[in-house]
Design a protein around this motif. Structure first.
Motif, mmCIF file in Angstrom:
data_model
loop_
_atom_site.group_PDB
_atom_site.id
_atom_site.type_symbol
_atom_site.label_atom_id
_atom_site.label_comp_id
_atom_site.label_asym_id
_atom_site.label_seq_id
_atom_site.Cartn_x
_atom_site.Cartn_y
_atom_site.Cartn_z
ATOM 1 N N ALA A 1 0.853 -1.188 0.000
ATOM 2 C CA ALA A 1 0.000 0.000 0.000
ATOM 3 C C ALA A 1 0.887 1.235 0.000
ATOM 4 O O ALA A 1 1.700 1.411 0.912
ATOM 5 C CB ALA A 1 -0.907 0.001 1.222
ATOM 6 N N PRO A 2 0.800 2.101 -1.007
ATOM 7 C CA PRO A 2 1.731 3.235 -1.107
ATOM 8 C C PRO A 2 1.568 4.251 0.015
ATOM 9 O O PRO A 2 2.523 4.955 0.360
ATOM 10 C CB PRO A 2 1.388 3.854 -2.469
ATOM 11 C CG PRO A 2 -0.018 3.423 -2.737
ATOM 12 C CD PRO A 2 -0.173 2.074 -2.103
ATOM 13 N N ASP A 3 0.382 4.341 0.619
ATOM 14 C CA ASP A 3 0.170 5.356 1.650
ATOM 15 C C ASP A 3 0.706 4.928 3.012
ATOM 16 O O ASP A 3 1.411 5.671 3.687
ATOM 17 C CB ASP A 3 -1.321 5.695 1.752
ATOM 18 C CG ASP A 3 -2.184 4.453 1.893
ATOM 19 O OD1 ASP A 3 -1.644 3.333 1.748
ATOM 20 O OD2 ASP A 3 -3.390 4.593 2.145
ATOM 21 N N SER A 4 0.406 3.689 3.429
ATOM 22 C CA SER A 4 0.802 3.224 4.765
ATOM 23 C C SER A 4 2.002 2.293 4.755
ATOM 24 O O SER A 4 2.619 2.072 5.801
ATOM 25 C CB SER A 4 -0.380 2.524 5.437
ATOM 26 O OG SER A 4 -0.751 1.355 4.704
ATOM 27 N N GLY A 5 2.343 1.715 3.612
ATOM 28 C CA GLY A 5 3.442 0.765 3.541
ATOM 29 C C GLY A 5 3.083 -0.619 4.026
ATOM 30 O O GLY A 5 3.970 -1.465 4.195
ATOM 31 N N ALA A 6 1.780 -0.883 4.263
ATOM 32 C CA ALA A 6 1.349 -2.220 4.691
ATOM 33 C C ALA A 6 1.580 -3.226 3.575
ATOM 34 O O ALA A 6 1.544 -2.888 2.382
ATOM 35 C CB ALA A 6 -0.118 -2.196 5.096
ATOM 36 N N LEU A 7 1.811 -4.489 3.958
ATOM 37 C CA LEU A 7 2.145 -5.542 3.006
ATOM 38 C C LEU A 7 1.093 -6.641 3.018
ATOM 39 O O LEU A 7 0.550 -6.986 4.074
ATOM 40 C CB LEU A 7 3.490 -6.177 3.346
ATOM 41 C CG LEU A 7 4.781 -5.489 2.914
ATOM 42 C CD1 LEU A 7 5.971 -6.327 3.348
ATOM 43 C CD2 LEU A 7 4.819 -5.288 1.422
#
Length: 644
Positions: free
Chosen positions: A459-465
């Protein structure tokens, strides 16, 4: 913790061994009805919590070396112009990590590739990579770690102007808006793709600060195809190019001739691609291949992936493969113009044409590396057991040695077996619509083996994978989600691991493994100290070592593993069975029962140790090891007797 032992565990091959149950699956098919909660088949492991791993601010697209002892990523500091490279290395002698950043000479770096060698890496504390900047400037950076200090040196460089002069010497022309992609960097030579249609073979000789051109030529591609090339990869001296319109072109890296092509539109015959269709195969953007060249995976911007079995495809569509006779004498053995026949480059060229098993490096390390590479050939077990020869067997004479290795190792498994092109085993394509935890997620990394595919969506906003494991045999998909800011790490080697950086440090996700399975394999292939530190770092209870791990330790003469076994048994606690106290048994009876149970548990291990002591004592060269085993066994037995 050293990560070099992890690939030997075979984390992505366990399902193929048949020794462990299949994991529970969260979803299947096209990814509908996805459950993001990880089941018992997914294990998240913290490998190292060093501060260098936890601080990933400004870092992007990190890649690890083949030995997983060093990592480098594109680095761009906050509120600063330009960017560079950020190296993180581990010093084995000092037992700690260090970090070093290097700025680009001009602009910022856009991509880099670690160097691979044909022989075993002599030192895990050093390595080289080839990087390219947004100004199309190439440079080789060599890093060295010693005494906990990381040193990086720019040993070679080649500007765009110098590169254009090298190309002009080959009577080739380039566009004014030059595009460049590094395809490979192996043993001081590299392949560069220019303008999607020109292949350049460069040599970076030791002692020279600039690049030298070995060869360069135009690729024989269909008209207007060069404008649509989205990705490329070199495997086993063949160039694979992805046409975004739905084609994969296979070209020879010696002369640029087209060896074959794959029409991905055949995966959906009669289907008209509509705008906005998530499974649109006319806007592909990325291509990845398995090391054995059996599986190719292409993805589009809508998180749709298509997997193609090249062997099955060319069985059903042989007209897409350019057949050439083995041992063809059409190729000239004359060295390229400008190279002396007595020069080493001439010998390398002749070696490629004739495919002779001759190595210019006759050192002991190179010989060991050649033997090691041979042991890595049978990794594609699925490929070997189904077909007698790989699809590229008759493409070119220089690939015959590789093909014969695959053929000879699978003849016994394929005797009497005939592949049915209409059966499920012979299905040559599969399409998967990936489902991320968030709608904004996009595919960041793809790792392909002969039997599975690993995707990481970010996710580009939060960096979640979101990590997806696609089992190509069952067509089942297992998802695992990681909250918080995470950064996937691309591996370097055939056994790529699912690594990522978080605020906690360097972590790994494994599928199809329980905690006990992982620790048992680490005990066999690694060291007891690694298991102990891993349990401590992840707050796991220290488990007792199984008897087969002790056997492996004795066979491999791993004293730390043998010593770890009695240490575990010494601290092992036994609990009374249900109903023990209800039967009127006292505490003294419990103590006697525990002691008896303890003796019963350790008796097989003591018998194994005694047998090993006798066996090694009878051999003169193993007598020292026998004495060490005897000391360990006697110390352990004495302590047990005192406790009793």
């Amino acid at each position: 913790m050293s990560l070099s032992v992890i690939p030997r565990v075979g984390l992505r091959r366990q399902w193929r061994r048949g020794g462990s149950p299949r994991p529970e699956v969260n979803s299947r098919g096209l990814g509908l009805g996805v459950t993001m909660e990880p089941g018992p088949s997914v294990l998240e492991v913290l490998l190292d919590a060093a501060p260098e791993w936890r601080d990933a601010e400004g870092l992007s697209r990190p890649k690890a070396t083949g030995s997983y002892e060093a990592l480098c990523g594109l680095w761009r500091p906050a509120e600063a112009e330009g960017g560079g490279l950020c190296f993180t290395g581990r010093c084995r002698d000092a037992g700690r990590f260090c970090r070093r950043t290097v700025a680009a000479p001009a602009g910022e770096f856009t991509d880099f590739v670690w160097e691979t060698t044909e022989h075993l890496q002599t030192s895990s504390n050093s390595g080289r990579l080839l990087a390219v900047s947004n100004h199309n400037d190439l440079g080789i950076y060599e890093f060295h770690v010693q005494d906990g200090i990381c040193d990086v040196t720019n040993t070679h460089s080649c500007s765009e102007e110098a590169l254009r002069k090298l190309v002009e010497n080959k009577n080739l022309s380039l566009s004014s808006s030059l595009t460049m992609k590094i395809l490979s960097f192996k043993s001081s030579t590299s392949f560069i793709l220019l303008d999607n249609c020109t292949l350049l073979h460069l040599s970076w000789l030791e002692g020279a600060s600039e690049a030298d051109i070995l060869d360069g030529f135009k690729l024989l591609l269909p008209l207007e195809a060069a404008e649509r090339i989205a990705d490329g990869q070199i495997c086993q001296e063949m160039l694979f190019l992805l046409d975004s319109a739905g084609w994969i072109y296979i070209c020879d890296t010696v002369d640029g001739k087209q060896l074959g092509k794959v029409n991905l539109a055949l995966c959906r015959p009669g289907v008209f691609e509509e705008a906005g269709d998530p499974c649109d195969l006319t806007c592909l953007s990325r291509l990845e291949l398995s090391p054995d060249l059996d599986v190719a995976v292409a993805v589009n911007p809508f998180n749709c992936a298509i997997c193609v079995s090249l062997n099955n495809f060319f069985r059903e569509h042989p007209d897409h493969l350019q057949r050439t006779s083995e041992g063809s004498n059409d190729e000239s053995l004359r060295a390229p113009a400008g190279i002396d026949e007595d020069d080493l480059a001439s010998s390398v060229y002749s070696d490629k044409v004739l495919n002779l098993p001759f190595q210019t490096d006759r050192s002991w390390t190179a010989r060991l590396g050649a033997f090691y590479n041979k042991t890595k050939v049978p990794l594609a077990e699925k490929f070997l057991t189904r077909f007698s020869t790989p699809w590229y067997h008759n493409l070119s004479s220089r690939n015959s040695n590789v093909a014969s290795c695959y053929t000879s190792s699978c003849k016994s498994n394929t005797s009497g077996q005939k592949g049915d092109v209409n059966s499920q085993e012979s299905k040559w394509h599969r399409i998967l619509q990936l489902q991320g935890f968030k709608e904004s997620m996009s595919i960041e990394t793809v790792s392909v083996s002969g039997f599975s595919v690993l995707f990481t969506l970010v996710a580009p906003d939060s960096g979640a994978l979101t990590i997806a494991f696609w089992d190509l045999e069952t067509e089942e998909v297992t998802y695992h989600h990681i909250d918080g800011h995470s950064l996937p790490v691309e591996g370097g080697g055939e056994d790529e691991l699912c690594l990522f950086l978080t605020d906690a440090g360097l972590s790994m996700v494994v599928f199809g493994f329980s905690q006990e399975d992982l620790l048992n394999r680490l005990m066999i292939y690694g060291k007891a100290g690694i298991v102990d530190s891993l349990c401590h770092r992840n707050n796991w209870n220290r488990c007792s070592i199984p008897i087969h791990a002790l056997e492996a330790g004795l066979e491999n003469r791993q004293l730390d593993t043998v010593d770890f076994f009695p240490e575990e048994q010494r601290n092992l606690l036994f609990y009374a069975p249900a109903g023990f106290f209800k039967a009127g048994n006292s505490g003294a009876a419990l103590t006697s029962w525990a002691q008896l149970k303890n003796v019963e548990e350790i008796k097989p291990a003591l018998d194994l140790l005694c047998s090993a002591i006798k066996e090694h004592d009878s051999e003169t060269q193993s007598r020292q090891f026998s004495e060490q085993l005897l000391t360990l066994t006697m110390t352990f037995s004495t302590n047990k007797c005192r406790n009793f």
